[in-house]
Write an enzyme that holds these catalytic residues in place. Structure first.
Site, PDB file in Angstrom:
ATOM      1  N   GLU A 289       3.360  -0.419   4.698  1.00 42.84           N
ATOM      2  CA  GLU A 289       3.229  -1.366   5.813  1.00 42.84           C
ATOM      3  C   GLU A 289       2.421  -2.614   5.471  1.00 42.84           C
ATOM      4  OE1 GLU A 289       1.760   1.477   5.582  1.00 42.84           O
ATOM      5  OE2 GLU A 289      -0.272   1.502   6.391  1.00 42.84           O
TER       6      GLU A 289
ATOM      7  N   ASN B 249       0.853  -1.193   0.000  1.00 45.91           N
ATOM      8  CA  ASN B 249       0.000   0.000   0.000  1.00 45.91           C
ATOM      9  C   ASN B 249       0.897   1.255   0.000  1.00 45.91           C
ATOM     10  OD1 ASN B 249       1.016  -0.125   2.597  1.00 45.91           O
ATOM     11  ND2 ASN B 249      -0.856   0.604   3.534  1.00 45.91           N
TER      12      ASN B 249
ATOM     13  N   CYS C 202       1.936   3.585   2.060  1.00 50.05           N
ATOM     14  CA  CYS C 202       2.973   3.878   3.078  1.00 50.05           C
ATOM     15  C   CYS C 202       3.853   2.678   3.391  1.00 50.05           C
ATOM     16  CB  CYS C 202       2.313   4.442   4.327  1.00 50.05           C
ATOM     17  SG  CYS C 202       1.422   5.972   3.969  1.00 50.05           S
TER      18      CYS C 202
HETATM   19  O1  CDP Z   1      -4.010   7.757  10.375  1.00 45.84           O
HETATM   20  P1  CDP Z   1      -4.770   7.310   9.175  1.00 45.84           P
HETATM   21  O2  CDP Z   1      -5.790   6.245   9.449  1.00 45.84           O
HETATM   22  O3  CDP Z   1      -5.393   8.468   8.450  1.00 45.84           O
HETATM   23  O4  CDP Z   1      -3.762   6.682   8.094  1.00 45.84           O
HETATM   24  P2  CDP Z   1      -2.223   6.268   8.172  1.00 45.84           P
HETATM   25  O5  CDP Z   1      -2.020   5.253   9.255  1.00 45.84           O
HETATM   26  O6  CDP Z   1      -1.367   7.483   8.204  1.00 45.84           O
HETATM   27  O7  CDP Z   1      -2.028   5.550   6.793  1.00 45.84           O
HETATM   28  C1  CDP Z   1      -2.480   4.227   6.619  1.00 45.84           C
HETATM   29  C2  CDP Z   1      -2.687   3.954   5.165  1.00 45.84           C
HETATM   30  O8  CDP Z   1      -3.765   4.745   4.690  1.00 45.84           O
HETATM   31  C3  CDP Z   1      -1.545   4.306   4.262  1.00 45.84           C
HETATM   32  O9  CDP Z   1      -0.546   3.344   4.210  1.00 45.84           O
HETATM   33  C4  CDP Z   1      -2.259   4.415   2.950  1.00 45.84           C
HETATM   34  O10 CDP Z   1      -2.495   3.137   2.426  1.00 45.84           O
HETATM   35  C5  CDP Z   1      -3.560   5.064   3.343  1.00 45.84           C
HETATM   36  N1  CDP Z   1      -3.555   6.544   3.160  1.00 45.84           N
HETATM   37  C6  CDP Z   1      -4.080   7.070   2.008  1.00 45.84           C
HETATM   38  O11 CDP Z   1      -4.526   6.327   1.163  1.00 45.84           O
HETATM   39  N2  CDP Z   1      -4.099   8.425   1.797  1.00 45.84           N
HETATM   40  C7  CDP Z   1      -3.593   9.276   2.699  1.00 45.84           C
HETATM   41  N3  CDP Z   1      -3.618  10.592   2.442  1.00 45.84           N
HETATM   42  C8  CDP Z   1      -3.037   8.765   3.884  1.00 45.84           C
HETATM   43  C9  CDP Z   1      -3.034   7.380   4.090  1.00 45.84           C
END
Ligand code: CDP
Length: 570
Positions: A277, A273, A275
């Protein structure tokens, strides 16, 4: 009638974030929710899946308590969309990119549909034939992965994720793809591919060739022809040099990931994905959620019982999310339901270590982190096995290929950046150390607000070394190190990302990966601005040796606009 419950106080930052992006709004943009009603909406929607289960009674309340009191938070799309018409609850998707016009533009279309609902997508461009190779049907030449990546990027630019965040993509190219050199330097121009993180998928064979200073083959994926050979060290040095310059490309250790593929009978991992992970098979999606570890220290010790209970309930929650999720396309629904992967992660690891009085960079700190992560994984697996008894194992589970006990989810854990959810929970993001302990925020013209880390403030006041003057000094120097007024042991415990050596960052990632992380970890390896290319090379080598599945380095000040986590912070 709703029972009255003790109110959870959120920080101003959390309220601002929630108001801007999470609370449902009326036509005029006025919030229709508060934190409590949002948590009720989410818990009710997710509990509904178990309407026919004998333990349905009270399940929504248990979910509610866990979320409302910030013990566990699901990923943003779940908080935003559960119980709404949109109903797409996952953060992560991987879409295949086939080597044909139809394949490429199908992928762009599917990606657009994913972004529209708030998800992020990972793509591997490794199956595309190299630039300038022959195209039979038109007798022309192929554009190659990078020019197609630009089309994916342009499509993303025009679609805001669910209207709430920027689109985020991961673009992966194997190190043995003939266009690899072009890919490595593609983001040197920081105005290009801005909706992508780029990562090179590095193989064990390549790493062997680097170690032994050998050449390796570049292979045309469309026909298996060896196009040319390159000296592995030269390519590796190029990756290192570019990452040293501005943090990209990242590296993904694709063979390490595939060794942990729990359903090899369904295919191989090609991408993660955005980021990094979560490794997923083509068309898989995954919903994520994180336990807020800072909430689990009682009298200086880990509260194992409560932590175990949360990990088990979180798995029940994440597993249910799969069944109340509206998937953007049928292929994703089908694959996701086959493997039922979830990503249970952690946040506030640093908050936990501070309360245990262990420095993040110390051996003891790593041991504690490893023990906690392994425990979360064990409890998560126990919950998943129990769910399999209750509702059946994940449909692709097959004893001929899968030697582990039948469980409900093919993957259970990963550590996410928690870019926004950690702001709601007011804790250090994911498994990262704090980035700063005291910050000065300019509010109005000359008004300055001191933002002091809550744990530091509590300790400094209790031990009598708190003063506004000292906080100003810490904010200005950007570190607690070297201030005589702060006792030495607290200086060690409150070391921040830049005060922790790259080796210690990587070792933390390594022990977490080995102890309880099924998929992967989103983590930044911070380097001081004075770090050399050699330091980056050593970092990659160490990460590989420790069994990490990917690495992202960031040298202080090396990007035009310094951001903690580009996609997550948008
Ligand atoms: O904290 P939050 O639930 O917003 O997300 P995160 O833990 O920072 O990011 C988790 C995943 O959400 C990332 O690896 C991406 O796959 C997705 N993501 C996204 O699609 N678009 C963003 N602007 C941020 C995160």
């Amino acid at each position: 009638m709703t029972r009255s419950i003790p109110k959870q106080q959120l920080t101003d930052t959390a309220e601002t974030v929630l108001e801007r992006r999470y609370y449902l709004k009326d036509a005029e943009g006025k919030p229709l929710e508060n934190w409590e009603t949002l948590c009720r909406r989410v818990s009710n929607a997710v509990a509904q899946v178990d309407l026919d289960q004998p333990d349905y009674e009270g399940l929504a309340d248990r979910f509610f308590t866990m979320i409302y009191y910030l013990d566990f938070l699901p990923n943003s799309p779940c908080l935003m969309n559960a119980g709404t018409d949109l109903g797409q609850l996952s953060a992560c998707f991987v879409l295949p990119v086939e080597d044909s016009m139809d394949g490429i533009f199908t992928s762009i279309r599917n990606g657009a549909l994913v972004h529209k609902t708030g998800g992020g997508t990972g793509y591997s461009f490794s199956r595309l034939r190299p630039k300038n190779s022959a195209v039979q049907s038109t007798q022309g030449v192929a554009s190659g992965p990078l020019s197609f990546a630009a089309v994916f990027d342009a499509a993303t630019e025009t679609i805001k994720q669910g209207g709430k965040r920027r689109g985020a993509n991961m673009g992966v190219l194997r190190v043995d793809h003939p266009d690899i050199l072009e890919f490595i330097v593609a983001k040197q121009d920081q105005t290009r591919y801005t909706n992508f993180n780029f990562s090179v998928a590095i193989t064990d064979l390549f790493m062997e060739a680097v170690k032994n200073d050998q050449e390796y083959d570049l292979i045309d994926p469309s026909n298996g022809d060896i196009i040319r050979t390159l000296r592995a060290r030269e390519v590796f040095d190029k990756i290192v040099d570019l990452a040293w310059h501005n943090g990209e490309p990242g590296v993904l250790f694709i063979d390490a990931a595939n060794r942990d593929n729990t359903t090899p009978q369904l295919g191989k991992f090609e991408a993660t994905n955005p980021c990094g992970e979560q490794w997923l098979l083509p068309y898989e999606s995954c919903n994520l959620g994180s336990i807020n570890l800072g909430q689990y220290v009682k009298n200086g010790k880990v509260d194992w019982e409560r932590l175990g209970a949360t990990a088990r309930l979180a798995v029940r929650f994440l597993d249910n999310v799969i069944d109340c999720n509206r998937f953007p396309i049928p292929e994703i629904a089908e694959m996701t339901q086959k493997t039922r992967k979830v990503g249970l992660g952690i946040m506030g690891l640093h908050d936990m270590l501070i309360q245990l009085e262990l420095p993040y960079g110390s051996e003891e700190g790593r041991q504690a982190a490893a023990e906690v992560m392994a425990f979360v994984r064990t409890e998560a697996e126990a919950a998943s096995i129990e769910l399999a008894t209750m509702k059946g194992p994940f449909p692709a589970y097959d004893e001929r290929f899968n030697t582990y006990p039948a469980r409900r989810n093919a993957a259970l854990t990963s550590i996410q950046p928690t870019g926004t959810v950690s702001m709601i929970a007011d804790c250090a993001s994911g498994c990262e150390p704090y980035f700063s302990i005291v910050m000065i925020k300019n509010v109005m013209d000359n008004d300055r607000l001191l933002m002091v880390n809550k744990l530091f403030e509590r300790i400094a006041r209790a031990e009598g070394f708190y003063s506004a003057e000292l906080m100003e000094k810490v904010a200005k120097s950007g570190t607690v190190i070297g201030h005589a007024a702060i006792p030495k042991r607290w200086q060690e415990i409150f070391r921040t990302a830049q005060d922790i050596s790259p080796e210690q960052h990587i070792r933390m990632q390594g022990v977490l990966q080995k102890n309880g992380v099924d998929s992967s970890i989103s983590k930044t390896i911070n380097l001081p601005s004075s770090a050399t290319q050699d330091d980056v090379r050593t970092a990659y080598m160490l990460g590989f040796e420790l069994g990490c599945k990917g690495l992202t380095v960031y040298r202080d000040g090396s990007r035009d606009h310094q951001v903690l986590n580009t996609v997550a912070s948008s």
